[in-house]
Design a protein around this motif. Structure first.
Motif, PDB file in Angstrom:
ATOM      1  N   PRO A  90       0.835  -1.211   0.000  1.00 28.30           N
ATOM      2  CA  PRO A  90       0.000   0.000   0.000  1.00 28.30           C
ATOM      3  C   PRO A  90       0.869   1.260   0.000  1.00 28.30           C
ATOM      4  N   VAL A  91       1.426   1.592  -1.159  1.00 24.86           N
ATOM      5  CA  VAL A  91       2.422   2.672  -1.250  1.00 24.86           C
ATOM      6  C   VAL A  91       1.806   4.054  -1.447  1.00 24.86           C
ATOM      7  N   VAL A  92       0.567   4.107  -1.926  1.00 25.95           N
ATOM      8  CA  VAL A  92      -0.025   5.395  -2.282  1.00 25.95           C
ATOM      9  C   VAL A  92      -0.448   6.158  -1.027  1.00 25.95           C
ATOM     10  N   ASP A  93      -0.025   7.417  -0.959  1.00 23.76           N
ATOM     11  CA  ASP A  93      -0.306   8.259   0.207  1.00 23.76           C
ATOM     12  C   ASP A  93      -1.562   9.112   0.031  1.00 23.76           C
ATOM     13  N   TYR A  94      -1.836   9.517  -1.201  1.00 26.64           N
ATOM     14  CA  TYR A  94      -2.970  10.418  -1.471  1.00 26.64           C
ATOM     15  C   TYR A  94      -3.718   9.962  -2.717  1.00 26.64           C
ATOM     16  N   ASP A 140     -15.202   6.676  -2.243  1.00 25.49           N
ATOM     17  CA  ASP A 140     -15.356   5.880  -1.021  1.00 25.49           C
ATOM     18  C   ASP A 140     -14.190   6.218  -0.098  1.00 25.49           C
ATOM     19  N   GLU A 141     -14.341   7.298   0.653  1.00 19.77           N
ATOM     20  CA  GLU A 141     -13.238   7.800   1.480  1.00 19.77           C
ATOM     21  C   GLU A 141     -12.799   6.787   2.536  1.00 19.77           C
ATOM     22  N   ALA A 142     -13.758   6.107   3.156  1.00 20.78           N
ATOM     23  CA  ALA A 142     -13.411   5.144   4.208  1.00 20.78           C
ATOM     24  C   ALA A 142     -12.522   4.030   3.656  1.00 20.78           C
ATOM     25  N   ALA A 143     -12.874   3.527   2.478  1.00 20.93           N
ATOM     26  CA  ALA A 143     -12.089   2.443   1.878  1.00 20.93           C
ATOM     27  C   ALA A 143     -10.722   2.921   1.409  1.00 20.93           C
ATOM     28  N   VAL A 144     -10.629   4.194   1.056  1.00 24.94           N
ATOM     29  CA  VAL A 144      -9.317   4.777   0.727  1.00 24.94           C
ATOM     30  C   VAL A 144      -8.459   4.851   1.987  1.00 24.94           C
ATOM     31  N   ASN A 145      -9.064   5.293   3.080  1.00 26.85           N
ATOM     32  CA  ASN A 145      -8.336   5.426   4.348  1.00 26.85           C
ATOM     33  C   ASN A 145      -7.838   4.079   4.868  1.00 26.85           C
ATOM     34  N   VAL A 146      -8.634   3.028   4.681  1.00 23.10           N
ATOM     35  CA  VAL A 146      -8.248   1.681   5.126  1.00 23.10           C
ATOM     36  C   VAL A 146      -6.931   1.257   4.483  1.00 23.10           C
ATOM     37  N   GLN A 147      -6.674   1.757   3.266  1.00 20.75           N
ATOM     38  CA  GLN A 147      -5.440   1.403   2.558  1.00 20.75           C
ATOM     39  C   GLN A 147      -4.273   2.326   2.915  1.00 20.75           C
ATOM     40  N   GLY A 148      -4.482   3.163   3.926  1.00 14.77           N
ATOM     41  CA  GLY A 148      -3.401   4.023   4.394  1.00 14.77           C
ATOM     42  C   GLY A 148      -3.234   5.294   3.598  1.00 14.77           C
ATOM     43  N   ALA A 149      -4.228   5.648   2.787  1.00 14.73           N
ATOM     44  CA  ALA A 149      -4.147   6.848   1.960  1.00 14.73           C
ATOM     45  C   ALA A 149      -5.164   7.885   2.408  1.00 14.73           C
ATOM     46  N   LYS A 150      -4.888   9.141   2.071  1.00 13.25           N
ATOM     47  CA  LYS A 150      -5.805  10.241   2.355  1.00 13.25           C
ATOM     48  C   LYS A 150      -6.499  10.629   1.054  1.00 13.25           C
ATOM     49  N   GLN A 151      -7.814  10.726   1.092  1.00 14.48           N
ATOM     50  CA  GLN A 151      -8.562  11.160  -0.080  1.00 14.48           C
ATOM     51  C   GLN A 151      -8.621  12.682  -0.115  1.00 14.48           C
TER      52      GLN A 151
END
Length: 324
Positions: free
Chosen positions: A250-254, A282-293
Motif C-alpha cells: 500500500p504505497v499510495v499516500d494520497y 469511497d473515502e473510508a475504503a481509501v483510508n483503510v489502505q493508508g491513503a488520504k482522499q
C-alpha cells in the motif's frame, strides 16, 4: 522547498498531458515515465512493421512538454488521411520517432535526442528500451495478450503483467527510470486508463521494486469515469486497491478524486465509447489502505467528454509538496 521538487509522473495514453502542460510551467524537476506496451493504431502498425517500441504515447508526452513553435507540434500530431494508403492513420510524430530509433539504435536515446530538438522542459523516459507485451487475466479465467485486444474485450480484469516480445522474455526497465523513482520527491500515477496505461509501467519488476522502496510521496489521480469492462462500477478506492495490489504494497499516500457531478446529458458515449459512468468516491475504503482522499471539483467539461482540470490538479500536487 529550497530546491526544485522532483516529480515523476507514470502513465501513458492521452491522460498525462492534462497535468503535464501546467506542470512544465512551474519550477519543478519533471520526469514522465511512459508505457511501451501499446499495440493499437499507428503505434501498433509501426511496432509490427519494424519492431520498435510503440511511439504514440511518447509522442503525446513530447508535444505536451515541448517549448517550440506550435506549428511544429501541429506537424508532430498530424495524422495522414485514411485515403493515403500506406501512410493512412499514421501520425507524423510516430514516423519521426521510428526514424530516430533506427538512427540511434534504441528508443531511449532516440527520445532524449528528440527531446532536445523539441526543447522539452524535463525528461521523458520510456519505461523500457524494448517493446513490451501486456497480458491480462479476466474474472472468468480468460487470458488475452495485447493492449488493444484487452481494451476491446470489455471484460472485468483481475490482474495484468508484461513480458518482452518473445515468450518468457523478462521485461527490463531503463536504469534511468529506476533512478528517477528512487530520487523523486513525488510519484504521480495518471490520470489515465488504470489497466492499460498505468499498470503496464508498475508491473515491470525493477520499477515495481523501486516504487516499494522510494521515499517519495505517492499520489494517485483517480479517473473521473469508469471504463467498459476494465473498471466498471469501480470506486476511487477500488482503483487504488488495484494499483497497490499490482505494486505489492500500500504505497499510495494520497488519492486526488473529483466529486463534481458530470451532467447526465453532456457526455457523448459514442464518441468516448470506452467510458461507462462516473467514478463514485469511497473515502473510508481509501483510508483503510493508508491513503488520504483529497476530493474536490477537478472537472473540466469539453469536447462532449469529462476531463481533469489540469490547473486544479496542479494546485493540489503543489499543496501536497508543501506539506512534506
Amino acid at each position: 522547498m529550497p530546491n526544485k521538487p522532483k516529480i515523476v509522473i507514470i502513465g501513458g495514453g492521452s491522460g498525462l498531458p492534462v497535468i503535464i502542460k501546467p506542470l512544465v510551467k512551474k519550477n519543478v524537476d519533471l520526469t514522465a515515465i511512459v508505457t511501451v506496451a501499446d499495440d493499437g493504431g499507428s503505434s501498433g502498425l509501426l511496432r509490427n512493421y519494424i519492431n520498435i517500441v510503440p511511439p504514440g504515447d511518447i509522442r503525446n508526452i513530447l508535444v505536451a512538454m515541448s517549448h517550440v513553435d506550435p506549428a511544429i507540434t501541429k506537424v508532430m500530431q498530424y495524422r495522414f488521411d485514411a485515403k493515403d494508403d500506406f501512410f493512412a492513420k499514421h501520425a507524423v510524430g510516430n514516423l519521426i520517432i521510428a526514424a530516430m530509433t533506427e538512427m540511434h539504435g534504441n528508443i531511449f536515446d532516440a527520445v532524449q535526442h528528440l527531446a532536445r530538438f523539441m526543447n522539452v522542459q524535463g525528461r521523458i523516459y520510456p519505461v523500457s528500451n524494448e517493446p513490451l507485451v501486456l497480458h491480462a487475466e479476466f474474472e472468468n479465467g480468460d487470458i488475452i495478450a495485447g493492449e488493444a485486444e484487452i481494451t476491446h474485450a470489455h471484460k472485468t480484469i483481475n490482474h495484468v503483467w508484461v513480458t518482452g516480445d518473445e515468450p518468457g522474455e523478462e521485461p527490463k526497465a531503463a536504469p534511468e527510470v529506476v533512478e528517477a523513482i528512487m530520487n523523486a520527491d513525488m510519484i504521480v500515477y495518471g490520470p489515465g486508463s488504470l489497466f492499460t496505461s498505468i499498470l503496464p509501467n508498475v508491473v515491470v519488476p525493477e520499477v515495481n521494486e523501486a516504487l516499494r522502496h522510494t521515499k517519495a510521496q505517492q499520489v494517485y489521480i483517480s479517473n473521473i469515469m469508469t471504463q467498459k469492462g476494465e473498471t466498471d462500477a469501480y470506486t476511487d478506492a477500488q482503483h487504488l486497491l488495484a494499483l497497490n495490489s499490482h505494486i505489492g504494497a500500500p504505497v499510495v499516500d494520497y488519492v486526488v478524486a473529483n466529486n463534481a457531478v458530470v451532467p447526465d446529458d453532456f457526455v457523448d458515449f459514442q464518441k468516448w465509447d470506452e467510458i461507462s459512468k462516473q467514478v463514485k468516491l469511497d473515502e473510508a475504503a481509501v483510508n483503510v489502505q493508508g491513503a488520504k482522499q483529497i476530493a474536490g471539483d477537478f472537472l473540466q467539461l469539453r469536447d462532449a467528454g469529462a476531463f481533469h482540470d489540469g490547473e486544479k490538479i496542479l494546485k493540489e500536487l503543489l499543496q501536497i509538496l508543501e506539506w512534506h
